[in-house]
Design an enzyme around this catalytic site. Structure first.
Site, PDB file in Angstrom:
ATOM      1  N   ARG A 177      10.308 -17.972 -25.948  1.00  0.00           N
ATOM      2  CA  ARG A 177      10.041 -18.717 -24.721  1.00  0.00           C
ATOM      3  C   ARG A 177      11.282 -19.470 -24.268  1.00  0.00           C
ATOM      4  NH1 ARG A 177       5.672 -23.678 -24.325  1.00  0.00           N
ATOM      5  NH2 ARG A 177       5.386 -23.689 -22.058  1.00  0.00           N
ATOM      6  N   ILE A 178      11.631 -19.339 -23.017  1.00  0.00           N
ATOM      7  CA  ILE A 178      12.784 -20.038 -22.461  1.00  0.00           C
ATOM      8  C   ILE A 178      12.285 -21.315 -21.786  1.00  0.00           C
ATOM      9  CG2 ILE A 178      14.744 -19.900 -20.892  1.00  0.00           C
ATOM     10  CD1 ILE A 178      14.869 -18.004 -23.323  1.00  0.00           C
ATOM     11  N   ASN A 181      14.038 -23.806 -20.262  1.00  0.00           N
ATOM     12  CA  ASN A 181      14.707 -24.148 -19.008  1.00  0.00           C
ATOM     13  C   ASN A 181      15.766 -23.080 -18.737  1.00  0.00           C
ATOM     14  OD1 ASN A 181      16.486 -25.185 -17.022  1.00  0.00           O
ATOM     15  ND2 ASN A 181      16.051 -27.288 -17.600  1.00  0.00           N
ATOM     16  N   LYS A 203      12.801 -19.892 -29.843  1.00  0.00           N
ATOM     17  CA  LYS A 203      13.690 -19.407 -30.894  1.00  0.00           C
ATOM     18  C   LYS A 203      15.055 -20.099 -30.918  1.00  0.00           C
ATOM     19  CE  LYS A 203      12.015 -14.730 -31.794  1.00  0.00           C
ATOM     20  NZ  LYS A 203      12.392 -13.298 -31.811  1.00  0.00           N
ATOM     21  N   GLU A 228      23.450 -20.514 -30.667  1.00  0.00           N
ATOM     22  CA  GLU A 228      24.397 -19.654 -31.376  1.00  0.00           C
ATOM     23  C   GLU A 228      24.467 -18.225 -30.834  1.00  0.00           C
ATOM     24  OE1 GLU A 228      25.127 -21.962 -34.303  1.00  0.00           O
ATOM     25  OE2 GLU A 228      23.576 -23.000 -33.208  1.00  0.00           O
TER      26      GLU A 228
END
Length: 747
Positions: free
Chosen positions: A634-635, A637, A707, A711
């Site tokens: 899930r993003i 923003n 997640k 990085e």
């Protein structure tokens, strides 16, 4: 009924943006205090030996000099009797400033000059005279390769390489197609915009307040209390803003020790700031030498993977990274042998630097995979698809989710990969050779135990607090979005407090786990406050919500009301006033699901496509396009998420083409310890970067399905660029950075 657009999942500008661009945001060296003294660090000029004599008389004679601390007069502290282990310390004995006359590496701090002003301290430091007895030093990893050893498993929190599976050497010997690639990634040094600094404010019997450049205020607090034998209640560490860190602030660095030591001894406030030169005197990405051998059928399917890495460490500690493990989990192969060793050098202990281990190890794997694609005549993307796996074979676990195939497809389409001509040197425009390169990226998706507090007041204002940090990643913003959605209030009515050791416990900000961990804690705390507010409304006799099923109630825009009939409800202030409460304050703690951790593997994936243009005569490389397709659950923003990937890609460009600490092995020191000679990308080096987020639902990795993105943007980028350069020129350069001299070298 009106549909309300949630804040989470929508692009929102940074809530701390105005403070940063106007200068209202203060960093570690910008906090003031009455009677503030200044410290200047004197650094060792040799790489190994001992201090035979240190003369401070001339420096002490300067007006305004308060004290000069050396190993001869430093105060006794608890640390010199107690082996402190902070949250990120590798196995071994952490470096102890001014501990003895022993010199462990060039640039080691050997004295601290404290004076009334910074100018006086700096000038006095130039008068400190040191006589050394030198010893033979070693800073060349290649020369020490034969001394490399396997670090004992019990001394590390880092996953060691898994045991070999199958017969990798035998399968390689009989494989129809064989590839062997040697590579080198040089030492890279942290150079965030904000150099490391600490301002210690003396509060007398009330203790000290420390403004430190840190990615974990509570980690620094624990360190200071342990080192100096102080009660944690007498130490508060505050770091509301961090001007970049990339891992350099995970572990307390020596400036905070020196500043606290001086403040306690002098009983006054002290600031110690490191110079840009001194930013090259502590943790860095370790130089690493690697060999990857791949055996495959003519159809490109892997039958053998072998990956060996030798990395540098200091003589004090066994600093380790997960370098080779990625080669056992990214692609399907039943015969895998992975080995990882360390070689001790006379350098400071390396430290985490954006995607530690993966940045290095995936580079070596992905250039070998590209060479395999070339050897078999199979398209590089198709080769990865033929070797795709839905299980982590290292641990024999399925992934919580994996939309890597979609990353390949969407990234290739956006990039225009189908226009690529397979043969090297087959694409050109004018005097420039054009190359298309591709690589896979992978990084761990982690969640840590974290706590947060939420406080709702009758005016509808919500304050959320957790001790995590914001190193420029947008933590303030995403926590504000999460809180606003969880309690149905506008973002403008949410205040987020972070970066303070007095706040609810959270892990250090690193590993891309902050959003999943602190975000889940904030969400849980806010939902508990929401439930408590609904409970108050249901308990009011005259309330239209009395005894209503909580699932039928909505909290939004300062009101508590029936979801089916918004007119039936009460204002938040009315509910709280009638209930006789002036605030609702609750704290919650979240943990990763232990069952999921045992049964599944969790990773973020990406597909990186790069276009380069190489001047055929001059060997000058330009990266002209990058497309990075990312599957990261899930993003929260899209706007700040995109910025995270952009930053990672820019660092990957630097890794591929520019960044390298150049050692003079005769002197044992880094010679390009400044921004004039230590090259990093500037605006002219950065092309159009297209970021795609592939939809990925994950109900196992974390409560929010997040997640992390810090990085993954850098992993695979350098390999994609190196592969593009090979496609453009036909020359395979595996010794980073890829500079003009290496491309023009015919040998």
């Amino acid at each position: 009924m009106t549909t309300v657009t949630p804040f989470v999942g929508t692009p929102r500008s940074r809530v701390d943006g105005r403070a940063k661009v106007t200068g209202a945001a203060r960093y570690a060296a910008e906090f003031d205090a009455p009677d503030l003294a200044h410290g200047w660090v004197v650094s060792s000029a040799v790489a190994r030996g001992r201090i035979a004599r240190i003369d401070t008389d001339a420096a002490m004679a300067m007006p305004g000099v308060l004290k000069i601390f050396t190993h001869e007069n430093r105060p006794r502290t608890a640390w010199f009797d107690y082996k402190h282990r902070d949250q990120t310390a590798p196995p071994g004995h952490p470096f102890r400033p001014l501990y003895s006359d022993t010199i462990l590496h060039s640039g080691q701090p050997i004295a601290l000059v404290v004076a009334e002003t910074l100018d006086i301290a700096r000038d006095a430091a130039s008068l400190v005279r040191v006589l050394y007895e030198t010893e033979e030093h070693a800073t060349d990893l290649a020369a020490r390769r034969d001394t490399a050893y396997v670090p004992p498993k019990k001394r590390s929190g880092i996953k060691p390489p898994p045991k070999p599976r199958g017969d990798a050497p035998g399968a390689f010997t009989s494989a129809p197609v064989q590839v062997r690639q040697e590579s080198r990634v040089p030492a890279e040094y942290h150079n965030p915009m904000e150099p490391h600094a600490a301002t210690v404010v003396w509060k007398g019997k009330d203790g000290i307040v420390v403004h430190d450049k840190t990615q974990g205020a509570q980690n620094s607090q624990s360190y200071i209390a342990s080192v100096f034998g102080l009660s944690p209640s007498k130490v508060q560490v505050v770091a509301p803003f961090v001007g970049g860190a990339f891992g350099s602030g995970l572990r307390p660095q020596y400036q905070v020790f020196l500043a606290v030591m001086a403040a306690l001894e002098l009983e006054r406030s002290v600031r110690v700031s490191l110079t840009r030169d001194q930013m090259f005197t502590f943790g860095h990405r370790p130089e690493t030498l690697q060999i990857v051998t791949l055996g495959a059928g003519r159809d490109g399917k892997l039958v053998s993977v072998q990956h060996d890495a030798v990395a540098e460490t200091s003589r004090l500690e066994d600093y380790q990274e997960v370098v080779v493990n990625w080669s056992g989990l990214l692609y399907r192969c039943d015969n895998v042998a992975l080995t990882y060793r360390l070689a001790q050098l006379d350098v400071s202990t390396p430290c985490d630097m954006r995607a530690p281990g993966a940045t290095i190890g995936v580079f070596a794997l992905e250039i070998a995979m590209d060479e395999l694609a070339h050897a078999t005549g199979i398209d590089p993307v198709e080769l990865r698809l033929r070797n795709h796996t839905d299980r982590d074979q290292n641990e024999d676990k399925p992934f919580t989710s994996k939309e890597l195939r979609a990353c390949y497809a969407k990234g290739a389409e956006r990039f225009g990969w189908s226009k690529r001509k397979p043969a090297p040197r087959s694409m050109r425009e004018g005097s420039e050779l054009v190359g298309y390169g591709f690589a896979t990226g992978v990084w761990e998706a982690m969640m840590m135990k974290s706590s947060a507090r939420a406080t709702l007041t009758p005016d509808g204002r919500l304050t959320v607090a957790t001790a995590t940090a914001d190193i420029g990643t947008g933590t303030y913003t995403i926590l504000t979005q999460i809180a606003a959605d969880a309690l149905g209030v506008p973002m403008e009515k949410v205040t987020t407090l972070i970066g303070d050791s007095s706040l609810p416990t959270s892990p250090i900000e690193g590993g891309s786990w902050a959003a999943a961990s602190s975000g889940a804690a904030v969400d849980a705390a806010c939902r508990s406050v929401r439930d408590a507010l609904i409970g108050l409304a249901r308990g009011l006799e005259d309330s239209p919500l009395a005894n209503i099923d909580p699932d039928r109630v909505t909290v939004r825009d300062g009101r508590v009301f029936l979801t089916a009939d918004p007119d039936q409800g009460l204002a938040i202030d009315a509910v709280m006033a009638a209930s006789g409460v002036d605030k609702i304050e609750l704290e919650e703690t979240v943990l990763p699901d232990p069952k999921t951790m045992l049964t599944h593997a969790a990773y973020t994936h990406s597909a990186v496509f790069a276009e380069v243009r190489v001047d055929e005569e001059l060997g000058i490389v330009r990266v002209t396009r990058v497309v990075n397709a990312v599957a990261a659950g899930r993003i929260l923003n899209p706007k700040t998420a995109r910025s995270q990937i952009l930053g990672g890609v820019v660092m990957g460009i630097g890794m591929a083409l520019e960044e390298e600490a150049l050692h003079d092995h005769k002197l044992g020191r880094v010679m390009n310890h400044n921004f004039a000679e230590y090259h990093i990308p500037v605006n002219a080096d950065v092309p159009d970067i297209d970021v795609l987020f592939v939809e990925e639902h994950d109900d196992k990795v974390s409560p929010l399905g997040v997640k992390g993105l810090g990085e993954i943007g850098i992993v695979g980028t350098a390999a994609a660029i190196a592969n593009a350069i090979f496609h453009a020129t036909g020359k395979r350069v595996n010794d980073l950075p890829i500079t003009v001299d290496k491309l023009l070298d015919e040998a």
